[in-house]
Design a protein around this motif. Structure first.
Motif, PDB file in Angstrom:
ATOM      1  N   UNK A 266       0.843  -1.195   0.000  1.00  0.00           N
ATOM      2  CA  UNK A 266       0.000   0.000   0.000  1.00  0.00           C
ATOM      3  C   UNK A 266       0.881   1.249   0.000  1.00  0.00           C
ATOM      4  N   UNK A 267       0.243   2.351  -0.314  1.00  0.00           N
ATOM      5  CA  UNK A 267       0.858   3.665  -0.125  1.00  0.00           C
ATOM      6  C   UNK A 267       1.071   3.854   1.380  1.00  0.00           C
ATOM      7  N   UNK A 268       2.159   4.526   1.754  1.00  0.00           N
ATOM      8  CA  UNK A 268       2.478   4.712   3.172  1.00  0.00           C
ATOM      9  C   UNK A 268       2.138   6.144   3.593  1.00  0.00           C
ATOM     10  N   UNK A 269       1.298   6.255   4.594  1.00  0.00           N
ATOM     11  CA  UNK A 269       0.967   7.593   5.109  1.00  0.00           C
ATOM     12  C   UNK A 269       2.237   8.378   5.402  1.00  0.00           C
ATOM     13  N   UNK A 270       2.225   9.634   5.043  1.00  0.00           N
ATOM     14  CA  UNK A 270       3.379  10.474   5.335  1.00  0.00           C
ATOM     15  C   UNK A 270       4.405  10.531   4.220  1.00  0.00           C
ATOM     16  N   UNK A 271       4.214   9.707   3.158  1.00  0.00           N
ATOM     17  CA  UNK A 271       5.184   9.726   2.053  1.00  0.00           C
ATOM     18  C   UNK A 271       4.686  10.531   0.854  1.00  0.00           C
ATOM     19  N   UNK A 272       3.610  11.275   1.042  1.00  0.00           N
ATOM     20  CA  UNK A 272       3.050  12.043  -0.078  1.00  0.00           C
ATOM     21  C   UNK A 272       4.052  12.997  -0.697  1.00  0.00           C
ATOM     22  N   UNK A 273       4.829  13.661   0.139  1.00  0.00           N
ATOM     23  CA  UNK A 273       5.803  14.620  -0.402  1.00  0.00           C
ATOM     24  C   UNK A 273       6.908  13.895  -1.171  1.00  0.00           C
TER      25      UNK A 273
END
Ligand SMILES: *[C@@H]1O[C@H](CO)[C@@H](O)[C@H](O)[C@H]1NC(C)=O
Ligand SMILES: *[C@@H]1O[C@H](CO)[C@@H](O)[C@H](O)[C@H]1NC(C)=O
Ligand SMILES: *[C@@H]1O[C@H](CO)[C@@H](O)[C@H](O)[C@H]1NC(C)=O
Ligand SMILES: *[C@@H]1O[C@H](CO)[C@@H](O)[C@H](O)[C@H]1NC(C)=O
Length: 505
Positions: free
Chosen positions: A142-149
């Protein structure tokens, strides 16, 4: 009605087979593109002789071929955990801020072919590079919270690099089918990264901020969220869309639930209420049997290279363009496929891609007939055994020829003018530019018919092209005049385009 009666008496055909319509002068949507996708055939086609690669590029990107006006470039995630090497594109990502732009030469080759033909590009991502995902693989996580940037920086850097080489990457879809992680590493058939609905706003914000800091937030529009089905999309939009709607260029969806007209209409109305003013686009569909008129659709195995299936897919395009008034349509994510070049009869062991490589020579020169073990996920097919048997032929199905009508005649900037009249059906469309009208008309019925049509201004018929059981985009007579109307013959089981100049003859 007068025109219909007149035509019937003049030509002594049954009134039941004559239909009448008027072209409205009030535009519906302005078209943005008719596209196809480079996932995942570039891996193989890159290895074909250059003459064939060039031929393929012409078949896709030039008006003598499909005339696509949009190309989806898959930004590879490195394929970590994906067992099918064809669906495991290399990644440009090395480490934060460090890239290898020599990676994925296969994908880049056809990206550059699209660019060389002047075709605008949408980049899309199935999975972040493995370093960024929850399970350090390109599928199953999954996408990891906090890695958006971090993720946004990567995506924007990749786009910025290829744009600086002159490629028109105008859109980015950062999470293709975020509802699916596509299995467990070691057994995944493709890349995929689940992005829960409550994580999607972070992805959009991360990509938007990174584009903005590079001065690209207006040049490169964000497409989201490419949900697999309309029903899923509708249920998840309220979670993520309202907070980032102003950062999204268009709401883009797949239609693997093969919605009825009522469901599709309900979807469009839902988006209107959640994100007013945002267009919806259809960006991927494949793998259905069924008819042009819309019965029998649904995700299923089975291969039908005939006009029946080509009209079924045409019916899907009409549903998105005419019923839903969407401005942009992309065919299957994998419109060139290695499936199904088996000898007759196909056996069940020759169905899935994984077994195709073991098929015997000799080289196949004809399409296989319809069968239950292949898949309708291509317009152009090739031989998966090419490396050993040196069969570099490209096999075109009827779907190629029907999609050419849309690729050739629905150009960015043209507008749809609704057809009006009780005989008008969803599968009849008028496309207008400042100088021409293109009438794209399907007859999914088992009898020939004639459409009599009237225009809001003076016209002069210039050409006709038809795809039917026996014709591949064949030249047919232009429309003929009947009083103040025009007669457009619609052969049984065909798709025909009649073009008119918007001027006197
Ligand atoms: C970049 O990728 C290409 C293609 O896979 C590879 O040959 C090359 O070694 C890579 N370069 C670096 C510096 O990793
Ligand atoms: C990720 O962030 C979203 C949005 O804040 C939150 O709803 C969700 O619970 C978080 N997921 C995890 C696994 O922490
Ligand atoms: C391109 O491929 C098509 C489809 O296989 C074939 O009919 C055509 O002859 C090829 N053209 C060239 C120039 O190779
Ligand atoms: C095909 O038949 C249907 C059902 O009778 C009818 O509504 C439709 O207008 C016909 N279409 C054409 C193009 O003849």
């Amino acid at each position: 009605m007068l025109a219909a009666t007149l035509a019937a008496s003049l030509f002594a055909v049954s009134p039941a087979s004559v239909h009448a319509a008027t072209v409205s002068s009030t535009a519906a949507q302005t078209f943005l593109g008719v596209g196809g996708s480079g996932a995942w055939w570039p891996h193989d086609l890159f290895n074909f002789p250059d003459a064939v690669r060039q031929n393929l590029s012409t078949l896709l990107f030039s008006q003598s071929g499909l005339g696509l006006s949009s190309y989806r470039f898959n930004i590879g995630g490195g394929g970590v955990g994906v067992v099918n090497p064809v669906r495991a594109p290399q990644t440009f990502y090395v480490s934060p801020g460090v890239y290898n732009f020599s990676a994925d030469p296969q994908g880049v080759y056809f990206l550059q072919q699209a660019g060389a033909h002047g075709v605008p590009i949408t980049a899309f991502v199935n999975s972040a590079p493995s370093q960024l995902t929850s399970n350090k693989a390109s599928c199953g996580g999954t996408f990891v919270n906090g890695t958006g940037a971090a993720y946004g920086t990567y995506v924007a850097d990749v786009i910025s690099h290829w744009r600086s080489t002159g490629l028109m990457i105008n859109f980015i879809s950062p999470m293709n089918e975020p509802d699916n992680s596509f299995g467990s590493p070691g057994s995944c058939g493709q890349e995929g990264m689940q992005v829960s609905a409550n994580q999607r706003a972070e992805v959009v914000n991360g990509v938007f901020n990174a584009l903005q800091s590079r001065g690209l937030s207006t040049a490169v529009g964000i497409l989201a969220d490419e949900s697999s089905s309309l029903s899923l999309a509708t249920s998840e939009y309220p979670t993520w869309l309202p907070s980032v709607a102003n950062k999204v260029a268009a709401i883009v969806h797949h239609t693997y639930d093969f919605p009825t007209d009522a469901s599709y209409t309900s979807f469009v109305n839902t988006v209107k209420s959640i994100a007013p003013g945002k267009a919806t686009w259809m960006s991927e569909i494949c793998c259905s049997l069924g008819t042009g008129a819309g019965t029998g659709r649904g995700y299923t195995q089975g291969f039908d290279p005939t006009i029946t299936n080509a009209l079924m897919f045409s019916g899907l395009v009409f549903q998105s363009f005419v019923l839903a008034s969407e401005p942009h349509y992309d065919a299957s994510s994998f419109e060139i496929q290695l499936h199904l070049l088996c000898l007759t009869p196909c056996s069940s062991s020759s169905g899935p891609w994984s077994q195709m490589g073991a098929l015997p020579s000799p080289v196949r020169t004809v399409q296989p007939p319809p069968n239950s073990v292949g898949w309708n996920d291509g317009m152009i097919y090739y031989d998966p055994s090419y490396a050993t048997n040196k069969n570099f032929a490209l096999y075109l199905t009827k779907h190629f020829w029907t999609y050419k009508h849309f690729g050739n005649f629905v150009k960015p900037g043209s507008v749809r003018l609704p057809l009006v009249g009780t005989d008008v059906r969803e599968w009849m469309m008028a496309v207008s530019t400042s100088t021409t009208y293109n009438l794209i008309l399907m007859n999914p019925n088992t009898t020939d018919s004639t459409l009599t049509i009237s225009f809001p201004d003076t016209v002069c018929p210039i050409s006709g092209f038809r795809t039917s059981a026996t014709e591949d985009f064949a030249t047919v007579a232009a429309a003929t005049k009947s009083g103040t109307s025009w007669l457009l013959p619609l052969k049984t089981m065909s798709l025909t385009t009649y073009t008119f100049n918007r001027a006197a003859c």
